[in-house]
Design a protein around this motif. Structure first.
Motif, PDB file in Angstrom:
ATOM      1  N   ALA A 146       0.850  -1.189   0.000  1.00  0.00           N
ATOM      2  CA  ALA A 146       0.000   0.000   0.000  1.00  0.00           C
ATOM      3  C   ALA A 146       0.886   1.240   0.000  1.00  0.00           C
ATOM      4  CB  ALA A 146      -0.909   0.000   1.225  1.00  0.00           C
ATOM      5  N   GLY A 147       0.615   2.153  -0.918  1.00  0.00           N
ATOM      6  CA  GLY A 147       1.451   3.350  -1.046  1.00  0.00           C
ATOM      7  C   GLY A 147       2.689   3.134  -1.882  1.00  0.00           C
ATOM      8  N   GLY A 148       2.848   1.908  -2.444  1.00  0.00           N
ATOM      9  CA  GLY A 148       4.016   1.595  -3.266  1.00  0.00           C
ATOM     10  C   GLY A 148       3.812   1.947  -4.726  1.00  0.00           C
ATOM     11  N   LEU A 149       4.889   2.270  -5.414  1.00  0.00           N
ATOM     12  CA  LEU A 149       4.856   2.680  -6.818  1.00  0.00           C
ATOM     13  C   LEU A 149       4.555   1.504  -7.743  1.00  0.00           C
ATOM     14  CD1 LEU A 149       5.570   4.800  -9.098  1.00  0.00           C
ATOM     15  CD2 LEU A 149       7.916   3.922  -8.938  1.00  0.00           C
ATOM     16  N   LEU A 150       3.682   1.721  -8.717  1.00  0.00           N
ATOM     17  CA  LEU A 150       3.475   0.755  -9.798  1.00  0.00           C
ATOM     18  C   LEU A 150       4.497   1.047 -10.890  1.00  0.00           C
ATOM     19  CD1 LEU A 150       0.686   0.605  -8.282  1.00  0.00           C
ATOM     20  CD2 LEU A 150      -0.316   0.077 -10.509  1.00  0.00           C
ATOM     21  N   SER A 151       5.210   0.030 -11.346  1.00  0.00           N
ATOM     22  CA  SER A 151       6.249   0.220 -12.358  1.00  0.00           C
ATOM     23  C   SER A 151       6.305  -0.989 -13.269  1.00  0.00           C
ATOM     24  CB  SER A 151       7.611   0.427 -11.685  1.00  0.00           C
ATOM     25  OG  SER A 151       8.044  -0.785 -11.082  1.00  0.00           O
ATOM     26  N   THR A 152       7.133  -0.924 -14.299  1.00  0.00           N
ATOM     27  CA  THR A 152       7.295  -2.053 -15.210  1.00  0.00           C
ATOM     28  C   THR A 152       7.956  -3.232 -14.503  1.00  0.00           C
ATOM     29  OG1 THR A 152       9.376  -1.084 -15.977  1.00  0.00           O
ATOM     30  CG2 THR A 152       7.403  -0.648 -17.295  1.00  0.00           C
ATOM     31  N   ALA A 153       8.586  -2.985 -13.346  1.00  0.00           N
ATOM     32  CA  ALA A 153       9.240  -4.067 -12.597  1.00  0.00           C
ATOM     33  C   ALA A 153       8.243  -4.906 -11.818  1.00  0.00           C
ATOM     34  CB  ALA A 153      10.279  -3.477 -11.641  1.00  0.00           C
ATOM     35  N   ASN A 154       7.108  -4.306 -11.425  1.00  0.00           N
ATOM     36  CA  ASN A 154       6.152  -5.070 -10.607  1.00  0.00           C
ATOM     37  C   ASN A 154       4.769  -5.211 -11.236  1.00  0.00           C
ATOM     38  OD1 ASN A 154       4.978  -2.550 -10.123  1.00  0.00           O
ATOM     39  ND2 ASN A 154       5.987  -2.287  -8.144  1.00  0.00           N
ATOM     40  N   VAL A 155       4.605  -4.704 -12.468  1.00  0.00           N
ATOM     41  CA  VAL A 155       3.312  -4.799 -13.147  1.00  0.00           C
ATOM     42  C   VAL A 155       3.515  -5.360 -14.550  1.00  0.00           C
ATOM     43  CG1 VAL A 155       1.318  -3.534 -14.047  1.00  0.00           C
ATOM     44  CG2 VAL A 155       2.318  -2.876 -11.854  1.00  0.00           C
ATOM     45  N   LYS A 156       2.658  -6.276 -14.957  1.00  0.00           N
ATOM     46  CA  LYS A 156       2.673  -6.784 -16.329  1.00  0.00           C
ATOM     47  C   LYS A 156       1.326  -6.509 -16.977  1.00  0.00           C
ATOM     48  CE  LYS A 156       1.498 -11.499 -14.769  1.00  0.00           C
ATOM     49  NZ  LYS A 156       1.949 -12.916 -14.744  1.00  0.00           N
ATOM     50  N   HIS A 157       1.346  -6.439 -18.296  1.00  0.00           N
ATOM     51  CA  HIS A 157       0.123  -6.150 -19.047  1.00  0.00           C
ATOM     52  C   HIS A 157      -0.907  -7.260 -18.866  1.00  0.00           C
ATOM     53  CE1 HIS A 157      -2.485  -5.002 -22.425  1.00  0.00           C
ATOM     54  NE2 HIS A 157      -2.452  -6.267 -22.785  1.00  0.00           N
ATOM     55  N   ALA A 158      -2.151  -6.855 -18.714  1.00  0.00           N
ATOM     56  CA  ALA A 158      -3.288  -7.783 -18.720  1.00  0.00           C
ATOM     57  C   ALA A 158      -4.509  -6.991 -19.116  1.00  0.00           C
ATOM     58  CB  ALA A 158      -3.487  -8.429 -17.349  1.00  0.00           C
ATOM     59  N   ALA A 159      -5.417  -7.617 -19.840  1.00  0.00           N
ATOM     60  CA  ALA A 159      -6.635  -6.933 -20.274  1.00  0.00           C
ATOM     61  C   ALA A 159      -7.777  -7.931 -20.323  1.00  0.00           C
ATOM     62  CB  ALA A 159      -6.431  -6.301 -21.655  1.00  0.00           C
ATOM     63  N   SER A 160      -8.977  -7.429 -20.172  1.00  0.00           N
ATOM     64  CA  SER A 160     -10.165  -8.286 -20.210  1.00  0.00           C
ATOM     65  C   SER A 160     -10.420  -8.775 -21.624  1.00  0.00           C
ATOM     66  CB  SER A 160     -11.384  -7.509 -19.707  1.00  0.00           C
ATOM     67  OG  SER A 160     -11.199  -7.092 -18.372  1.00  0.00           O
ATOM     68  N   GLY A 161     -10.985  -9.954 -21.747  1.00  0.00           N
ATOM     69  CA  GLY A 161     -11.403 -10.451 -23.050  1.00  0.00           C
ATOM     70  C   GLY A 161     -12.697  -9.781 -23.470  1.00  0.00           C
ATOM     71  N   PHE A 162     -13.173 -10.113 -24.663  1.00  0.00           N
ATOM     72  CA  PHE A 162     -14.430  -9.529 -25.121  1.00  0.00           C
ATOM     73  C   PHE A 162     -15.203 -10.578 -25.900  1.00  0.00           C
ATOM     74  CE2 PHE A 162     -10.874  -8.422 -27.816  1.00  0.00           C
ATOM     75  CZ  PHE A 162     -11.286  -8.679 -29.100  1.00  0.00           C
ATOM     76  N   LEU A 163     -16.531 -10.509 -25.746  1.00  0.00           N
ATOM     77  CA  LEU A 163     -17.401 -11.528 -26.334  1.00  0.00           C
ATOM     78  C   LEU A 163     -18.431 -10.882 -27.240  1.00  0.00           C
ATOM     79  CD1 LEU A 163     -17.807 -13.594 -23.043  1.00  0.00           C
ATOM     80  CD2 LEU A 163     -16.384 -14.206 -24.994  1.00  0.00           C
ATOM     81  N   THR A 164     -19.706 -11.055 -26.880  1.00  0.00           N
ATOM     82  CA  THR A 164     -20.776 -10.537 -27.724  1.00  0.00           C
ATOM     83  C   THR A 164     -21.245  -9.180 -27.231  1.00  0.00           C
ATOM     84  OG1 THR A 164     -22.382 -11.712 -26.361  1.00  0.00           O
ATOM     85  CG2 THR A 164     -21.554 -12.844 -28.306  1.00  0.00           C
ATOM     86  N   ALA A 165     -22.032  -8.515 -28.039  1.00  0.00           N
ATOM     87  CA  ALA A 165     -22.513  -7.175 -27.689  1.00  0.00           C
ATOM     88  C   ALA A 165     -23.758  -7.243 -26.820  1.00  0.00           C
ATOM     89  CB  ALA A 165     -22.820  -6.401 -28.970  1.00  0.00           C
TER      90      ALA A 165
END
Length: 550
Positions: free
Chosen positions: A73-92
């Motif tokens: 808590a209160g720590g920096l988000l950086s490329t060292a501790n975060v990796k890309h992720a995204a939600s999938g997508f389906l129908t409308a």
């Protein structure tokens, strides 16, 4: 007191620093107190509570990454501790209604534009000289030297004056230190040139590196792009230079023009060098025909037009950690206002919609549009992966340095440019906008390639947001540069037109900024304001070779 932090969405588990924060510093937001564990530079994010390894990271209310290791808590988000992720997508899910903004302020308002026979209205009046293939670029350069300054379109170059002063110093035996440190003065600024054709805003030369040697798909796409410029409402006519043997044949260009304008009636001169013969004969003919076309183009004058005739292209480049909370949502509100007034808006840069696809799919007016968007996004992503890349590699070093550490964080903020209105159409590069409302256009995230494509699809004004600064523009459409923060606006005031740092400072709401931007757009569309990119002659034009650029 100025707010120091911001939690963008109630569901977020990260907090944005609006100013530099130091270890041990205590900050408050919405009744909660946070203690910062390490230095957090402005625009970067810190964890609201402990984010355990592999736990989802939520920003803008959507999945933007996963923790590679525990983040305190209160720590920096950086490329060292975060990796890309995204939600999938389906129908409308198809949301048929949306909360339209109040547009009574602009009821009956018009802008002064150039009316074309096909019913479109231009915000400018240009003549184009276009090569069908890169082999003709030199001939365009010769024509440019022969026509631009004599016709009164040359711009005063103060740097040429400075250089000449230094050259004189060298001729007089000046030393290295004298050259490096002697103050040189700007030349006297000159008034707007006395143009031979006062109603023509310029003659533009669209040199490029395509037309032959690539795939047939590249050639057809190039012809479609060029046809988009020739039929564009900001264009009065064109001179086309063809070698004759290239893949991008004139016949393909003519077919693409007919698709976009079945009753095309603008003056169009096509010259084939292999048919004409001598270069001198070709250039002589090109000059004569171009001059004749300019005489016709000069007959066009600005007349009142409804705001529904404005088509805005939405672009961001040199983005920073403030882009998604100031400039982008501001022009998103501008977009909603224009859509409510019957105008058109283009949201492009498909690699920068990664993670928000479901939202856009759900906003499509019918299943056909939703399916096409899904197909184009998946196909584009697959092609990128096949060459060893991917949408997750989209953030630039500048983006990462200023807080956009995953593509999903960048995309969630970038999508704010499109506002909240329904998606009325989904277009593949380089198709033309034919429906009022929000249109999605498949382009790369590359700033210039995307802007080039948006204009080909019909954008007669482009809103371009930036957090780091960029000088880019377009040959025929005014590109309005909008800063995400006041520091940038003050630092690069010569190339930035509008500042939305007032949102970060708490002096203006997103809605107020969006309204201010629309008023500015109307003045630009009417020719009352010359934007920085036009003033500097920033005529960037890059066709997209499909599958190569992200």
């Amino acid at each position: 007191m100025k707010q120091k932090i911001l939690k963008v969405h109630p569901a977020d588990n990260v907090v944005v620093a609006l100013t530099d924060l130091h270890p041990g510093e205590t900050v408050e937001y919405a009744g909660r107190t946070y203690t910062v564990k390490e230095f957090i530079a402005a625009k970067h994010k810190f964890a609201e509570d402990l984010i355990a390894q592999e736990q989802q990271i939520i920003m803008y209310g959507v999945l933007v990454g996963k923790a590679q290791s525990d983040i305190q808590a209160g720590g920096l988000l950086s490329t060292a501790n975060v990796k890309h992720a995204a939600s999938g997508f389906l129908t409308a899910q198809h949301h048929d209604s949306w909360q339209q903004p109040d547009t009574s302020k602009w009821a009956g308002k018009t802008f002064m534009g150039f009316h074309r026979e096909d019913g479109s209205v231009g915000t400018g009046n240009y003549w184009l000289v276009i090569p069908m293939v890169f082999c003709e670029n030199r001939n365009l350069e010769v024509l440019q030297d022969a026509l631009v300054k004599p016709l009164g379109y040359g711009r005063h170059n103060s740097y040429e004056t400075k250089a000449q002063q230094l050259i004189n110093l060298v001729k007089e035996g000046g030393s290295v230190d004298q050259v490096l440190y002697t103050e040189v003065k700007d030349g006297t600024a000159v008034a707007k040139a006395n143009r031979v054709f006062p109603n023509v805003d310029g003659i533009k030369f669209l040199t490029h590196n395509g037309g032959c040697g690539g795939t047939r798909q590249d050639a057809t796409a190039l012809c479609g792009l060029l046809a988009g410029y020739i039929t564009h409402p900001n264009v009065a006519g064109a001179t086309v230079m063809s070698l004759g043997c290239q893949n991008a044949q004139v016949s393909i260009l003519e077919e693409e023009i007919k698709k976009r304008s079945p009753n095309f009636s603008k003056p169009l001169y096509v010259l084939d060098q292999q048919k004409v013969g001598k270069e001198s004969d070709l250039l002589d003919l090109a000059i004569r025909q171009t001059m004749a076309g300019l005489i016709e183009a000069n007959n066009n004058v600005r007349q009142p037009a409804p705001l529904s005739k404005i088509t805005i292209g939405l672009e961001c480049g040199g983005s920073d950690g403030f882009s998604g909370i100031s400039a982008n949502p501001a022009i998103g509100y501008t977009s909603d206002l224009l859509v409510s007034l019957g105008g058109s808006v283009i949201l492009a840069e498909f690699p920068e919609l990664c993670g928000v696809e479901q939202n856009l799919i759900d906003r499509c007016v019918d299943k056909e549009k939703a399916d096409r968007f899904s197909y184009l996004v998946k196909t584009y992503a697959q092609r990128a992966e096949e060459v060893g890349s991917g949408f997750d590699m989209n953030p630039s070093p500048g983006n990462i340095k200023d807080g956009l550490i995953t593509d999903a964080i960048k995309s969630a903020g970038a999508a704010k440019k499109g506002g909240t209105s329904p998606v009325v159409d989904v277009l593949d590069y380089p198709e033309k906008v034919t429906k009022p409302g929000l249109n999605l256009l498949c382009t790369p995230g590359n700033d210039v390639e995307s802007t080039t494509a948006e204009v080909a699809s019909g954008a007669n004004v482009v809103l371009f947001t930036t957090g780091l600064g960029t000088p880019t523009g377009n040959p025929i459409t005014p590109v309005i540069k909008i800063s995400t923060n006041t520091k940038l606006f003050n630092k690069m005031s010569d190339i930035i037109d509008i500042d939305t740092g007032s949102i970060i400072d708490g002096d203006e709401t997103i809605e107020q900024a969006g309204e201010r931007i629309l008023d500015y757009v109307i003045k630009v569309a009417s020719g009352e304001i010359e934007v920085s990119a036009v003033r500097h002659g920033q005529d960037d034009f890059i066709p997209w070779k499909r599958g190569i650029s992200l």
